[in-house]
Motif scaffolding. Structure first.
Motif, PDB file in Angstrom:
ATOM      1  N   GLU A 127      72.633  66.118  93.761  1.00 39.57           N
ATOM      2  CA  GLU A 127      73.474  65.632  92.663  1.00 39.57           C
ATOM      3  C   GLU A 127      74.953  65.652  93.021  1.00 39.57           C
ATOM      4  OE1 GLU A 127      72.803  64.046  89.917  1.00 39.57           O
ATOM      5  OE2 GLU A 127      70.662  64.179  90.356  1.00 39.57           O
ATOM      6  N   ASN A 128      75.398  66.747  93.582  1.00 39.04           N
ATOM      7  CA  ASN A 128      76.810  66.895  93.948  1.00 39.04           C
ATOM      8  C   ASN A 128      76.916  67.360  95.388  1.00 39.04           C
ATOM      9  OD1 ASN A 128      77.974  66.385  91.265  1.00 39.04           O
ATOM     10  ND2 ASN A 128      76.889  68.272  90.718  1.00 39.04           N
ATOM     11  N   PRO A 129      76.732  66.438  96.325  1.00 36.31           N
ATOM     12  CA  PRO A 129      76.746  66.876  97.714  1.00 36.31           C
ATOM     13  C   PRO A 129      78.123  67.398  98.143  1.00 36.31           C
ATOM     14  CG  PRO A 129      76.693  64.481  97.582  1.00 36.31           C
ATOM     15  CD  PRO A 129      76.539  65.003  96.185  1.00 36.31           C
ATOM     16  N   GLU A 130      78.095  68.531  98.821  1.00 36.89           N
ATOM     17  CA  GLU A 130      79.297  69.053  99.458  1.00 36.89           C
ATOM     18  C   GLU A 130      79.021  68.961 100.947  1.00 36.89           C
ATOM     19  OE1 GLU A 130      80.427  72.933  98.219  1.00 36.89           O
ATOM     20  OE2 GLU A 130      79.892  72.547  96.131  1.00 36.89           O
ATOM     21  N   PHE A 131      79.915  68.368 101.676  1.00 35.78           N
ATOM     22  CA  PHE A 131      79.644  68.174 103.087  1.00 35.78           C
ATOM     23  C   PHE A 131      80.929  68.227 103.892  1.00 35.78           C
ATOM     24  CE2 PHE A 131      79.742  64.123 100.794  1.00 35.78           C
ATOM     25  CZ  PHE A 131      80.835  63.520 101.379  1.00 35.78           C
ATOM     26  N   GLN A 132      80.739  68.390 105.194  1.00 35.81           N
ATOM     27  CA  GLN A 132      81.855  68.394 106.125  1.00 35.81           C
ATOM     28  C   GLN A 132      81.675  67.209 107.049  1.00 35.81           C
ATOM     29  OE1 GLN A 132      81.433  72.183 108.007  1.00 35.81           O
ATOM     30  NE2 GLN A 132      82.170  73.315 106.242  1.00 35.81           N
ATOM     31  N   LEU A 133      82.731  66.422 107.214  1.00 27.41           N
ATOM     32  CA  LEU A 133      82.673  65.303 108.145  1.00 27.41           C
ATOM     33  C   LEU A 133      82.605  65.848 109.561  1.00 27.41           C
ATOM     34  CD1 LEU A 133      85.384  62.930 106.608  1.00 27.41           C
ATOM     35  CD2 LEU A 133      82.944  62.989 106.140  1.00 27.41           C
ATOM     36  N   SER A 134      81.866  65.165 110.421  1.00 27.14           N
ATOM     37  CA  SER A 134      81.814  65.563 111.822  1.00 27.14           C
ATOM     38  C   SER A 134      81.934  64.327 112.697  1.00 27.14           C
ATOM     39  CB  SER A 134      80.520  66.313 112.130  1.00 27.14           C
ATOM     40  OG  SER A 134      79.410  65.450 111.996  1.00 27.14           O
ATOM     41  N   ALA A 135      82.316  64.548 113.937  1.00 23.69           N
ATOM     42  CA  ALA A 135      82.478  63.449 114.886  1.00 23.69           C
ATOM     43  C   ALA A 135      81.919  63.887 116.231  1.00 23.69           C
ATOM     44  CB  ALA A 135      83.950  63.071 115.013  1.00 23.69           C
ATOM     45  N   HIS A 136      81.429  62.926 116.987  1.00 26.89           N
ATOM     46  CA  HIS A 136      80.948  63.187 118.345  1.00 26.89           C
ATOM     47  C   HIS A 136      80.980  61.872 119.095  1.00 26.89           C
ATOM     48  CE1 HIS A 136      77.092  61.370 117.121  1.00 26.89           C
ATOM     49  NE2 HIS A 136      77.254  62.048 115.994  1.00 26.89           N
ATOM     50  N   GLU A 137      80.908  61.933 120.406  1.00 26.75           N
ATOM     51  CA  GLU A 137      80.913  60.707 121.197  1.00 26.75           C
ATOM     52  C   GLU A 137      79.646  59.914 120.914  1.00 26.75           C
ATOM     53  OE1 GLU A 137      82.100  60.859 125.337  1.00 26.75           O
ATOM     54  OE2 GLU A 137      82.673  62.949 125.019  1.00 26.75           O
ATOM     55  N   GLY A 138      79.754  58.609 121.044  1.00 30.35           N
ATOM     56  CA  GLY A 138      78.577  57.771 120.928  1.00 30.35           C
ATOM     57  C   GLY A 138      78.632  56.780 119.787  1.00 30.35           C
ATOM     58  N   GLU A 139      77.455  56.242 119.483  1.00 27.47           N
ATOM     59  CA  GLU A 139      77.303  55.227 118.452  1.00 27.47           C
ATOM     60  C   GLU A 139      76.041  55.527 117.651  1.00 27.47           C
ATOM     61  OE1 GLU A 139      76.944  51.737 120.873  1.00 27.47           O
ATOM     62  OE2 GLU A 139      79.062  51.720 121.385  1.00 27.47           O
ATOM     63  N   GLU A 140      75.999  55.040 116.403  1.00 27.97           N
ATOM     64  CA  GLU A 140      74.824  55.232 115.568  1.00 27.97           C
ATOM     65  C   GLU A 140      74.487  53.923 114.857  1.00 27.97           C
ATOM     66  OE1 GLU A 140      74.808  58.780 113.099  1.00 27.97           O
ATOM     67  OE2 GLU A 140      76.238  59.734 114.457  1.00 27.97           O
ATOM     68  N   PHE A 141      73.201  53.689 114.715  1.00 25.87           N
ATOM     69  CA  PHE A 141      72.699  52.543 113.978  1.00 25.87           C
ATOM     70  C   PHE A 141      71.775  53.071 112.895  1.00 25.87           C
ATOM     71  CE2 PHE A 141      69.233  49.555 113.154  1.00 25.87           C
ATOM     72  CZ  PHE A 141      69.948  48.440 112.752  1.00 25.87           C
ATOM     73  N   ILE A 142      71.971  52.621 111.661  1.00 24.19           N
ATOM     74  CA  ILE A 142      71.172  53.065 110.522  1.00 24.19           C
ATOM     75  C   ILE A 142      70.557  51.847 109.840  1.00 24.19           C
ATOM     76  CG2 ILE A 142      71.201  54.275 108.293  1.00 24.19           C
ATOM     77  CD1 ILE A 142      72.019  56.100 110.623  1.00 24.19           C
ATOM     78  N   PHE A 143      69.253  51.915 109.569  1.00 24.43           N
ATOM     79  CA  PHE A 143      68.540  50.912 108.785  1.00 24.43           C
ATOM     80  C   PHE A 143      67.923  51.638 107.589  1.00 24.43           C
ATOM     81  CE2 PHE A 143      64.352  48.960 107.809  1.00 24.43           C
ATOM     82  CZ  PHE A 143      64.809  47.748 107.302  1.00 24.43           C
ATOM     83  N   VAL A 144      68.261  51.217 106.382  1.00 21.10           N
ATOM     84  CA  VAL A 144      67.746  51.859 105.182  1.00 21.10           C
ATOM     85  C   VAL A 144      66.362  51.279 104.879  1.00 21.10           C
ATOM     86  CG1 VAL A 144      68.136  52.405 102.750  1.00 21.10           C
ATOM     87  CG2 VAL A 144      70.096  52.168 104.303  1.00 21.10           C
TER      88      VAL A 144
END
Length: 194
Positions: A127-144
């Protein structure tokens, strides 16, 4: 029965020890706290992919090394029934009150020497996500595949529905989660240069 948290924590520790690298050296190389590395190695915490990627880089191995089942160089087929029956890997979203918001189903654990990490990921509603942004080398592809997700990417937020895709550079700080109160199933392919 051993779970994937134990497998990953154990593999990280054994690789580190085989290379005669201290936890403090991994901390220095990765920018992660000694306490966080110890909790991962001791199976107390399995964080998001970002810290695991940093540990892999600090150890000089691929991320997949922590998840590999064997050393098969040929094609790897993962049948739908096998994927559902296989153990998944749970990652936290960095929130203090939620330890499992994603269930990762690896699709290529048997493929040795791979440069991509494909997963089907079940995202549990928050309901109320609390999260921390993160970064790393590379690429990502997302298909819902099902449901709705949000991707916080730098200063932008992208809302994606079933059938939508997004391809992005993961060096930009980001966080993926279900749309508020929504669950989802996605196909994620993570490429990490080695």
């Amino acid at each position: 029965m051993e779970n994937n948290h134990t497998i990953i924590g154990h593999k990280i520790k054994s690789i580190r020890e085989s290379k005669n690298i201290t936890v403090e050296e991994i901390s220095e190389r990765s920018g992660l706290a000694v306490e966080q590395i110890n909790s991962i190695e001791n199976d107390q915490n399995l964080p998001s992919l970002g810290p695991l990627i940093k540990i892999a880089r600090a150890l000089g191995v691929r991320l997949g090394t922590f998840m590999d089942d064997s050393d098969d160089l040929g094609p790897v087929v993962t049948r739908a029934a096998e994927r559902e029956a296989n153990k998944s890997i749970s990652f936290s979203n960095g929130a203090t009150d939620a330890r499992k918001h994603m269930e990762y189903h690896p699709l290529a654990k048997q493929k040795a020497g791979r440069h991509m990490e494909p997963f089907v990921i079940d995202i549990n509603p928050e309901e109320n996500p609390e999260f921390q942004l993160s970064a790393h080398e590379g690429e990502e592809f997302i298909f819902v595949m099902e449901g709705e997700i949000e991707l916080v990417y730098g200063k932008d937020t992208f809302h994606l529905n079933q059938g939508d895709t997004i391809y992005y550079d993961s060096i930009v700080k980001h966080h993926l989660h279900g749309a508020p109160g929504k669950s989802a199933k996605i196909l994620a392919i993570v490429y990490i240069p080695f």
